[in-house]
Write a protein that holds these residues in place. Structure first.
Motif, PDB file in Angstrom:
ATOM      1  N   GLY A 209       0.779  -1.226   0.000  1.00 36.46           N
ATOM      2  CA  GLY A 209       0.000   0.000   0.000  1.00 36.46           C
ATOM      3  C   GLY A 209       0.812   1.278   0.000  1.00 36.46           C
ATOM      4  N   ARG A 210       1.908   1.320   0.735  1.00 39.75           N
ATOM      5  CA  ARG A 210       2.664   2.557   0.859  1.00 39.75           C
ATOM      6  C   ARG A 210       3.389   2.933  -0.437  1.00 39.75           C
ATOM      7  N   TYR A 211       3.517   1.975  -1.373  1.00 38.06           N
ATOM      8  CA  TYR A 211       4.242   2.245  -2.617  1.00 38.06           C
ATOM      9  C   TYR A 211       3.326   2.445  -3.821  1.00 38.06           C
ATOM     10  N   ARG A 212       2.033   2.214  -3.673  1.00 40.41           N
ATOM     11  CA  ARG A 212       1.141   2.255  -4.839  1.00 40.41           C
ATOM     12  C   ARG A 212       1.076   3.622  -5.488  1.00 40.41           C
ATOM     13  N   LEU A 213       1.233   4.665  -4.702  1.00 44.91           N
ATOM     14  CA  LEU A 213       1.169   6.005  -5.270  1.00 44.91           C
ATOM     15  C   LEU A 213       2.277   6.230  -6.301  1.00 44.91           C
ATOM     16  N   LEU A 214       3.409   5.567  -6.139  1.00 47.72           N
ATOM     17  CA  LEU A 214       4.496   5.742  -7.097  1.00 47.72           C
ATOM     18  C   LEU A 214       4.063   5.322  -8.493  1.00 47.72           C
ATOM     19  N   LEU A 215       3.304   4.243  -8.592  1.00 51.38           N
ATOM     20  CA  LEU A 215       2.822   3.812  -9.904  1.00 51.38           C
ATOM     21  C   LEU A 215       1.861   4.840 -10.483  1.00 51.38           C
ATOM     22  N   VAL A 216       0.997   5.396  -9.656  1.00 52.64           N
ATOM     23  CA  VAL A 216       0.052   6.406 -10.123  1.00 52.64           C
ATOM     24  C   VAL A 216       0.801   7.652 -10.599  1.00 52.64           C
ATOM     25  N   ILE A 217       1.836   8.040  -9.875  1.00 52.12           N
ATOM     26  CA  ILE A 217       2.633   9.210 -10.250  1.00 52.12           C
ATOM     27  C   ILE A 217       3.347   8.964 -11.572  1.00 52.12           C
ATOM     28  N   GLY A 218       3.921   7.772 -11.725  1.00 54.44           N
ATOM     29  CA  GLY A 218       4.630   7.468 -12.960  1.00 54.44           C
ATOM     30  C   GLY A 218       3.713   7.437 -14.163  1.00 54.44           C
ATOM     31  N   ALA A 219       2.562   6.792 -14.017  1.00 56.14           N
ATOM     32  CA  ALA A 219       1.636   6.634 -15.135  1.00 56.14           C
ATOM     33  C   ALA A 219       0.793   7.877 -15.384  1.00 56.14           C
ATOM     34  N   GLY A 220       0.496   8.632 -14.331  1.00 54.29           N
ATOM     35  CA  GLY A 220      -0.401   9.772 -14.469  1.00 54.29           C
ATOM     36  C   GLY A 220       0.284  11.105 -14.672  1.00 54.29           C
ATOM     37  N   LEU A 221       1.581  11.184 -14.326  1.00 57.31           N
ATOM     38  CA  LEU A 221       2.324  12.439 -14.470  1.00 57.31           C
ATOM     39  C   LEU A 221       3.538  12.297 -15.382  1.00 57.31           C
TER      40      LEU A 221
END
Length: 240
Positions: free
Chosen positions: A10-22
């Motif tokens: 859970g603590r790392y999932r935002l990294l994927l969103v940042i990479g794919a979304g930004l």
């Protein structure tokens, strides 16, 4: 991509969103802070990265030593807010640009430690070492999602060996971002600026295969409205 996100802790999932979304590079995603996010203006300021220098972590300017702004989609903004409900930003102090002891007063001033509230940190609430992340977080998630083979523990020397997956590294999220933006009708000029490329021609050469083929009588992609951003893309200027 969604399967990989679900396989990440859970603590790392935002990294994927940042990479794919930004479209951020891995070091830029690791160095993103709450102060870089302007929710009101829907923009993200890409100001630094976490990089490895002589086997130690430090903050530094993004690649090419250029800062930039990237549009903030509502889906990414929502993911950031949800992440912070469970993992508050952590103040992390690292040297700037070079972690080795300074030899002169000028170097000491330039390399002085700086503190930034990172959005994503490791379990010990420290900046993430990309080598650890790639081997112990990213590749296990790829294997769980079926993107690469599971860890091979049957080698003759007993070494734990992952299937080579260069094309499936964190950088693949940046390619996903580029393909989505071009499919949505954004211009190469805009995409180059958001990716941090100094030459739009480089961006065109690298991602031209992602450009949608124009249909007969269709509006050119460079002038139609972008469904991903909710605004018109920049027009491509024609010749004289």
């Amino acid at each position: 991509m969604l399967a990989v996100r679900e396989a990440l802790p859970g603590r790392y999932r935002l990294l994927l969103v940042i990479g794919a979304g930004l479209g951020l590079r891995q070091g830029e995603a690791l160095g993103l802070t709450l102060e870089d996010i302007d929710f009101a203006k829907e923009v993200v300021h890409v100001r630094r990265q976490v990089k490895m220098a002589r086997a130690k972590l430090c903050f530094a300017l993004p690649k090419g030593r250029k800062v930039r702004d990237v549009p903030l989609p509502s889906s990414v903004a929502r993911a950031i807010r949800q992440h912070m409900e469970h993992f508050a930003p952590v103040p992390v102090t690292l040297p700037w640009d070079d972690p080795t002891p300074a030899a002169t007063p000028v170097e000491a001033k330039h390399r002085r430690p700086r503190t930034h509230h990172l959005l994503v940190t490791g379990r010990e609430r420290k900046a993430i070492n990309r080598n650890y992340f790639n081997s112990y977080v990213w590749k296990p998630a790829l294997a769980t999602a079926g993107v690469i083979a599971a860890l091979d523990e049957g080698s003759a020397d007993g070494a734990r060996v992952w299937e080579p997956s260069r094309e499936h590294g964190f950088h693949a999220l940046r390619h996903f971002f580029a393909s989505e933006e071009l499919e949505a009708g954004e211009s190469i000029v805009s995409l180059a600026r958001w990716l941090g490329h100094s030459d739009p021609g480089f961006t065109l050469r690298k991602y031209s295969h992602f450009l949608p083929a124009p249909a007969h009588g269709a509006v050119p992609p460079s002038t139609r409205s972008s469904p991903s951003r909710g605004r018109s893309a920049e027009p491509v200027k024609s010749g004289p």
